[in-house]
Enzyme design. Structure first.
Site, PDB file in Angstrom:
ATOM      1  N   HIS A   1       4.766   6.529  -6.564  1.00  6.39           N
ATOM      2  CA  HIS A   1       5.103   5.247  -5.945  1.00  6.39           C
ATOM      3  C   HIS A   1       6.527   5.231  -5.401  1.00  6.39           C
ATOM      4  O   HIS A   1       7.436   5.775  -6.019  1.00  6.39           O
ATOM      5  CB  HIS A   1       4.969   4.117  -6.975  1.00  6.39           C
ATOM      6  CG  HIS A   1       3.574   3.875  -7.423  1.00  6.39           C
ATOM      7  ND1 HIS A   1       2.771   2.916  -6.849  1.00  6.39           N
ATOM      8  CD2 HIS A   1       2.815   4.475  -8.384  1.00  6.39           C
ATOM      9  CE1 HIS A   1       1.597   2.913  -7.443  1.00  6.39           C
ATOM     10  NE2 HIS A   1       1.600   3.852  -8.377  1.00  6.39           N
TER      11      HIS A   1
ATOM     12  N   ASN B   1       0.866  -1.187   0.000  1.00  3.87           N
ATOM     13  CA  ASN B   1       0.000   0.000   0.000  1.00  3.87           C
ATOM     14  C   ASN B   1       0.894   1.226   0.000  1.00  3.87           C
ATOM     15  O   ASN B   1       2.076   1.132   0.330  1.00  3.87           O
ATOM     16  CB  ASN B   1      -0.969  -0.008   1.187  1.00  3.87           C
ATOM     17  CG  ASN B   1      -0.284   0.324   2.499  1.00  3.87           C
ATOM     18  OD1 ASN B   1       0.739  -0.258   2.851  1.00  3.87           O
ATOM     19  ND2 ASN B   1      -0.866   1.242   3.244  1.00  3.87           N
TER      20      ASN B   1
END
Length: 187
Positions: A37, A26
């Site tokens: 990310h 996550n």
């Protein structure tokens, strides 16, 4: 093509026919804050990609949108950002399982690289997992190529690249990431 996760603003980077789909657990709080990310300052994901020769030049979290150009995609099992995995509950993993299988079925990557042994254990031992996966997952999950598929894609388990992961040396992680070149590309 980027699609945003609800509640996080963190996009998926998915296109049909990827060589490798990288699946994080996550988003961390830093990644959610900047919208990219693996943005944590101690996260080694981007360095590992370059050092393992999966990408031709050094990249940072700000370049995450470029990964599909190299045949790689990015998503998370769980969209909700947290400070750490200790803030996740089993139901988060159960809910994320079906969404991930749907993405794999839709985009058909050749290989799914699960970034984290703990995530792989939860995902592959889920009551929602197909019976064949449940039987295979009764054996301890190890890093490397697995003898199972998710949505018709081969599965590889890699160590979590977080700087908090002290179970694997950088050199060991680099070797495992380097193995993806063979597993994720046609022979």
């Amino acid at each position: 093509m980027a699609t945003s996760h609800p509640h996080s603003g963190l996009p998926d980077y998915l296109v049909p026919g990827l060589s490798i789909l990288f699946v994080g657990i996550n988003p961390g709080l830093r990644s959610a804050e900047v919208g990219h990310h693996f943005a944590g300052p101690s996260n080694r994901f981007w360095k590992l990609l370059f050092d393992a020769k999966l990408i031709p030049f050094p990249m940072t979290y700000q370049d995450d949108w470029q990964l599909p150009e190299f045949g790689y995609g990015l998503t998370n099992l769980i969209a909700r950002p947290t400070a750490g995995v200790q803030d996740l509950q089993k139901r988060d993993f159960l809910n994320g399982h079906q969404a991930l299988v749907t993405k794999i079925t839709l985009y058909q990557p050749r290989l799914v690289a699960l970034l984290g042994v703990s995530m792989a254990r939860m995902l592959l031992s889920s009551k929602e997992a197909p019976k064949a996966v449940q039987r295979l997952s009764e054996h301890p999950i190890q890093v490397g190529l697995q003898s199972l598929v998710l949505g018709d894609a081969a599965v590889c388990v890699l160590p979590n690249p977080s700087g908090r992961n002290a179970h694997y040396s950088y050199q060991h992680m680099k070797a495992l990431f380097g193995g993806l070149k063979d597993w994720g590309h046609p022979t």
